[in-house]
Every structure is written in C-alpha cells, then in structure tokens.
Design a protein around this motif. Sequence first.
Motif, PDB file in Angstrom:
ATOM      1  N   LEU A  12      17.254  27.599   7.608  1.00  0.00           N
ATOM      2  CA  LEU A  12      16.032  26.998   8.163  1.00  0.00           C
ATOM      3  C   LEU A  12      16.085  25.478   8.033  1.00  0.00           C
ATOM      4  O   LEU A  12      15.761  24.746   8.972  1.00  0.00           O
ATOM      5  CB  LEU A  12      14.807  27.550   7.432  1.00  0.00           C
ATOM      6  N   GLN A  13      16.533  25.004   6.905  1.00  0.00           N
ATOM      7  CA  GLN A  13      16.623  23.563   6.689  1.00  0.00           C
ATOM      8  C   GLN A  13      17.616  22.906   7.660  1.00  0.00           C
ATOM      9  O   GLN A  13      17.357  21.819   8.188  1.00  0.00           O
ATOM     10  CB  GLN A  13      17.034  23.270   5.250  1.00  0.00           C
ATOM     11  N   SER A  14      18.716  23.592   7.911  1.00  0.00           N
ATOM     12  CA  SER A  14      19.749  23.016   8.783  1.00  0.00           C
ATOM     13  C   SER A  14      19.400  23.134  10.270  1.00  0.00           C
ATOM     14  O   SER A  14      20.041  22.496  11.113  1.00  0.00           O
ATOM     15  CB  SER A  14      21.092  23.708   8.535  1.00  0.00           C
ATOM     16  N   GLY A  15      18.430  23.983  10.592  1.00  0.00           N
ATOM     17  CA  GLY A  15      18.061  24.183  11.985  1.00  0.00           C
ATOM     18  C   GLY A  15      18.765  25.350  12.637  1.00  0.00           C
ATOM     19  O   GLY A  15      18.578  25.610  13.831  1.00  0.00           O
ATOM     20  N   ALA A  16      19.556  26.093  11.853  1.00  0.00           N
ATOM     21  CA  ALA A  16      20.264  27.253  12.408  1.00  0.00           C
ATOM     22  C   ALA A  16      19.298  28.383  12.769  1.00  0.00           C
ATOM     23  O   ALA A  16      19.590  29.196  13.647  1.00  0.00           O
ATOM     24  CB  ALA A  16      21.306  27.744  11.413  1.00  0.00           C
ATOM     25  N   VAL A  17      18.164  28.450  12.065  1.00  0.00           N
ATOM     26  CA  VAL A  17      17.124  29.419  12.412  1.00  0.00           C
ATOM     27  C   VAL A  17      15.794  28.670  12.490  1.00  0.00           C
ATOM     28  O   VAL A  17      15.644  27.563  11.968  1.00  0.00           O
ATOM     29  CB  VAL A  17      17.019  30.580  11.391  1.00  0.00           C
ATOM     30  N   ASP A  18      14.830  29.296  13.163  1.00  0.00           N
ATOM     31  CA  ASP A  18      13.524  28.669  13.367  1.00  0.00           C
ATOM     32  C   ASP A  18      12.461  29.153  12.399  1.00  0.00           C
ATOM     33  O   ASP A  18      11.423  28.493  12.240  1.00  0.00           O
ATOM     34  CB  ASP A  18      13.044  28.947  14.799  1.00  0.00           C
TER      35      ASP A  18
END
Length: 278
Positions: free
Chosen positions: A184-190
């Motif tokens: 989530l932090q990296s933006g891989a999931v929303d």
Amino acid sequence: MKLRKVTAASAAVLALALSATACGGDDKDSGSGSGGDKVKVGIKYDQPGIGLKEPDGSFSGFDIDVATYVAKELGYEPNQIEFVETKSADRENALARGDVKFIVASYSINDKRKAKVDFAGPYLLAHQDLLVKADSTIAKGADLNGKNLCSVAGSTSATNLRDKIAPKANLRTNSGYSECIAALQSGAVDAVTTDDSILAGYAAQDKYKGKFKLVGEQLSNENYGIGVKKGDKATVDKINTALEKMVSDGSWKKAVDANFGPANYKNEPAPKIGVIVK
C-alpha cells in the motif's frame, strides 16, 4: 555393612524426592487462576497495536494491555506473566492442552469456536474495514472496482468484499499484513482489508503515522473475546469482572487511545459483557 547399604539407598531416594519436588516447585503456573508463581497467556506476536513482540523481547499492543490488566486482577503481577504465541489455527488446541490459561489475541467470538472453548467478554467490537493512503479518493467498498486490493492468503474478508461489493476489484494476497501494508505504501495496491483494529494498529506505527487512513466501512462485526478452556466457568467469571473494572476505572479507554489513537481509529464504545453484536 548391610546397615550402611540401606542408609545409602535411603539417602539416594530422599535426594531424588527432594530434586523432584524442587523441579515441580518452579512450575506452579499456567494456571491455578490466582496466587501461582506465573500465568501463561496466549497472544499474537505479529500484530502492531494488538499484540506485538518487540525486537528487545518486550510486548506491546491493546491485547497486551488487556491481558496484563486481567492477569493482575487474577492475582499476577506483570513479571509473573508469560506470554505465549498462539497462532489463529492453534488457539482452541492451546486451551484444550492447557498450554495457556487464557487467550487475548484478536479472537472473534463465533458459534463454531464457542463449541470448543468458552469466552469472557467481549472486550472490543471491531469491524472489517479498508485502509488506504491518506490522499486516496476511495471512500467506500464499491470504489475498489478496477482497483488493487490486498489481504492475507486464506482470508475470507477480501473475497467477501470482492464477491459482494466490488466484483471488479483485483485481489492480491500475501502471507502477512505487513507485506500488504508495504504494498500500500509503495502504491502496488490501493487498499488493504481486515479488521479495523488491526489496520489501525499498523497505521499507528511511527513509520506510518499520517500516511494512511481508515475508510470507515463497517463490513462485519467482530466481537473480540478472551478464550478460556471449555468448562472453566470460574475463570470466565473472574475475567468478566476484571473487564468490567477495566472499563469503569478508565483503563480500557486509555489503552484504546494509546494503541490506536495515532490512526484516528473511531472505536466503538466498550461492549457490554455477554452481549454479542451480530
């Protein structure tokens, strides 16, 4: 000569008996309920804000605060508590074997579990929710259509959400919630989904403060109870009395604020003992 042999043998028997007594005296634990040398309590080791074993060997989290308070009311000081890791799949067996006296480990009360163990409480009402980035526009479950959703492998919460609310969500599973939070932090999931208390615990960590927010979806009711060996009504009653005192003297609210406050967790009021919210 014969007398000396009898004396030596007797001395050996006496020494053995004393040794056995000494060994037994070190383990008055687990569980007489009160007054023993120590008590074993089952917890989670890997849930920040709930039950976490710190790098220095200490423990932190809301469940730790609850367990410590309850144990004190049962007659045990903090240095007499032995915290034992009890994974979700082994909680009922740990109680049946007598490995622990009671379990405080985000342990939701349900009929299937009540057939195997007894519960004190509940002591917290949690809900399945979503954790998103602080600047996310996701405001409800349906907004996940076309988005990436993360949960742990084997979790029913994510599949229920996708099947019933956001059928076009892309579900990604990991072995643990720590991996989901990192994604989530990296933006891989929303978004990440599980109990709001668990999500708040992660979001309250120093390294994540201000970076995430809870959406506020109440997708399920999770009544956290304290597991006790089936049939041990005396311990259930003592724990319930301790929980009522923890609420009335303000310790419960203090523990909630300390462990979940940094995530702006809008917790439910302390539940009433024996009242299960369906």
